[in-house]
Design an enzyme around this catalytic site. Structure first.
Site, PDB file in Angstrom:
ATOM      1  N   GLU A 256       0.886  -1.175   0.000  1.00  0.00           N
ATOM      2  CA  GLU A 256       0.000   0.000   0.000  1.00  0.00           C
ATOM      3  C   GLU A 256       0.909   1.205   0.000  1.00  0.00           C
ATOM      4  O   GLU A 256       1.600   1.458   0.981  1.00  0.00           O
ATOM      5  CB  GLU A 256      -0.862   0.019   1.279  1.00  0.00           C
ATOM      6  N   CYS A 295      -2.911   8.732   3.438  1.00  0.00           N
ATOM      7  CA  CYS A 295      -2.721   8.165   2.099  1.00  0.00           C
ATOM      8  C   CYS A 295      -3.942   8.380   1.239  1.00  0.00           C
ATOM      9  O   CYS A 295      -3.856   8.400   0.019  1.00  0.00           O
ATOM     10  CB  CYS A 295      -2.404   6.680   2.213  1.00  0.00           C
TER      11      CYS A 295
END
Ligand code: NAP
Length: 515
Positions: A256, A295
């Site tokens: 990720e 994020c």
């Protein structure tokens, strides 16, 4: 000042030497130290595999789920103490700390209840299978059993509680022991969460270990039955997935990474409408929450050309409402960045965006002097089709760039220049435009959130990751996938085709409707 330790091979251990200094981002004062020098990571992984693995696999999903529910309750009970540590170690005002800690407790609770629903089984029920040849006796099933290794979780600095819990919940429910490694800068909060869970003796021995500090040779010990889940920068992700032993043993890796998430106002949205107001509120929240160190934060905002001026005015008005300062001070909604390096990188990132023609539309106020504070910045890039930095450089702070587009097709093309993102948010009510945007953006995004009139007062914030929906994204976002309810478990399970006599296999494998 606290000295953090790692929990490995069933005991707390301290590394050699003075170790790394963890600082309060508001004052720059050293608040904790930690070292992993000299710790035996090879032995720690073996201990987790040999003690934690069998103990977890002996439990049913319902029993593993009950442990996750207990972990969730504990973090919730300890919320205030954890919020305090979050403020000192990550510079988070109460709202941002709660976002991280409640996200951790919520994800554990979700997987706890999923375990309850999965019930007494120890591994997932096989599918109904398929006839493989002309004979209706010869049949094929797929079974999914937990890997016999250990799940190593390497996390980013921005979500020390949620990042730990969202990965651990899924692996533990699957039946795989966890070694969690938070980013050193904010490891104190993860340490406090893990310490409480271990002290409460919720988990069997070896099910949860903690590496508090540098990874050293930790990942060199990964073998074929292990899994590595990483969250962080694309650059570190590349390094980890190309480690020789990871390649040699085909270790499963989930990455990720960075993401230049987009927001698109669809054609036909009127200024001042409910959908418009939702768009303005959401963008302002996404830019400022956790000081933009998320994020899933919005980095690129696309609006139809005729709405550019209106978007500038309304976003500036909304952004002005965010007071930046020391967490806990009157009215403060946004704290500092987490580290000195973050501050340097964010200021350099803003300069890089402006060097290729982005204009500064708004720059807020922020304390000067000590602390890693930066002001909220809204930029406007008038030529998004010519610009490159704005589509490639993730400025990991309270910064977003507004851009005009001409037609849905161009909006999709501009979003795609981000090279793959975690999230795209679309605002509008025009069905044709929304359909084109959803289907056009989906291949470039792990998640698409549609903000329309009927959900304007019900939608979750775009940046909120929900355990029931997948989290991850293609391309530069890492190509990974986490969470998504049951989907997330599959990273920790080996799927095996079993072929043979249908009746025999159905009995042996406990197929729900076998005959
Ligand atoms: P980072 O510098 O890549 O570090 C991430 C983690 O990797 C830390 O725990 C770090 O440990 C560890 N690490 C670094 N080098 C390593 C190595 N050679 N071997 C083993 N471990 C290593 O990223 P960050 O600055 O913490 O996080 C910010 C980035 O994360 C942003 O780009 C953001 O977009 C991304 N992010 C993505 C998601 C997502 O879900 N996609 C979520 C959050 C953040 P140390 O701290 O000990 O160096």
């Amino acid at each position: 000042m606290i000295r953090l330790q790692s929990y490995l091979s069933g005991r707390w251990q301290d590394g050699e030497g003075e170790g790394a200094a963890l600082r309060d981002p508001s004052t720059e004062e050293v608040v904790a130290r930690t070292s992993t020098a000299g710790l035996d990571f090879g032995a720690a992984l073996s201990f987790a595999r040999e003690r934690g693995g069998p103990a977890l696999r002996a439990l049913s999903f319902a029993e593993r789920g009950a442990m996750l529910s207990a972990m969730s309750k504990l973090l919730h009970t300890e919320r205030d103490a954890l919020i305090e540590v979050s403020a000192k170690s990550a510079g988070t005002p109460r709202g941002d700390a709660k976002f991280d800690i409640d996200g951790a407790a919520g994800t554990l609770a979700y997987y706890g209840s999923l375990g309850k629903r999965l019930g007494d089984r120890r591994w997932l029920a096989p599918d109904e299978g398929e006839q493989l040849t002309r004979s209706s006796r010869f049949w094929g099933y797929h079974i999914e059993l937990p890997l016999r290794g250990v799940a190593v979780h390497v996390n980013a600095f921005n979500f020390p509680a949620w990042g730990f819990a969202e990965k651990a919940a899924v692996a533990l429910l699957a039946g795989v022991p966890v070694v969690t490694k938070p980013a050193t800068a904010t490891a104190w909060l993860t340490y406090e969460c893990v310490k409480r869970i271990l002290d409460a003796e919720i988990l069997p021995e070896g099910a949860l270990s903690l590496v508090c500090g540098g990874a050293g040779d930790l990942l060199m010990h990964l073998r074929s039955q292990d899994a590595l889940a990483f969250t962080g920068s694309a650059e570190t992700g590349r390094t980890l997935r190309s480690l020789p032993n990871v390649i040699e043993h085909s270790v499963r890796v989930n990455v990720e990474a960075d993401s230049l998430n987009s927001t698109v106002v669809a054609p036909g949205v009127e200024r001042g409408s409910e959908v418009w107001q939702l768009f303005v509120r959401d963008v302002a929240r996404e830019v400022t929450q956790k000081s933009g160190q998320k994020c899933t934060a919005t980095r690129r905002v696309f609006v139809p050309t005729e709405l550019l001026a209106a978007a500038q005015e309304d976003l500036v008005e909304e952004l002005k409402r965010t007071k930046v300062g020391v967490p806990g001070d009157e009215g403060v909604r946004m704290g500092p960045l987490t580290t000195a390096q973050q501050k340097t990188d964010v200021l350099a990132g803003i300069r890089a965006l402006m060097d290729e023609g982005a204009e500064l539309t708004f720059r807020g106020e922020a304390p000067e002097g000590e602390g890693y504070f930066v002001p909220v910045s809204l930029l406007t890039q008038p030529n998004p089709a010519q610009a490159t930095q704005v589509h490639q450089l993730e400025v990991f702070g309270p910064v977003a760039t507004l851009m005009p587009y001409e037609g849905v097709e161009q909006a999709i093309e501009l979003v795609a220049r981000g090279g793959g993102s975690l999230l795209a948010t679309v605002y509008g009510d025009d069905k044709q435009a929304l359909s084109e945007l959803i289907l056009g953006l989906a291949p470039h995004s792990g998640r698409v959130l549609v903000g329309s009139k009927k959900v304007a007062d019900q939608t979750t914030p775009p940046g909120m990751v929900l355990p029931s929906c997948v989290h991850g994204g293609p391309g530069r976002a890492g190509g990974g996938e986490e969470l998504g309810g049951l989907r997330g478990l599959r990273f920790y399970l080996q799927r095996t085709a079993v072929q043979g006599d249908r009746a025999l296999l159905a009995r042996l494998l406990d197929v729900p409707r076998g005959d």
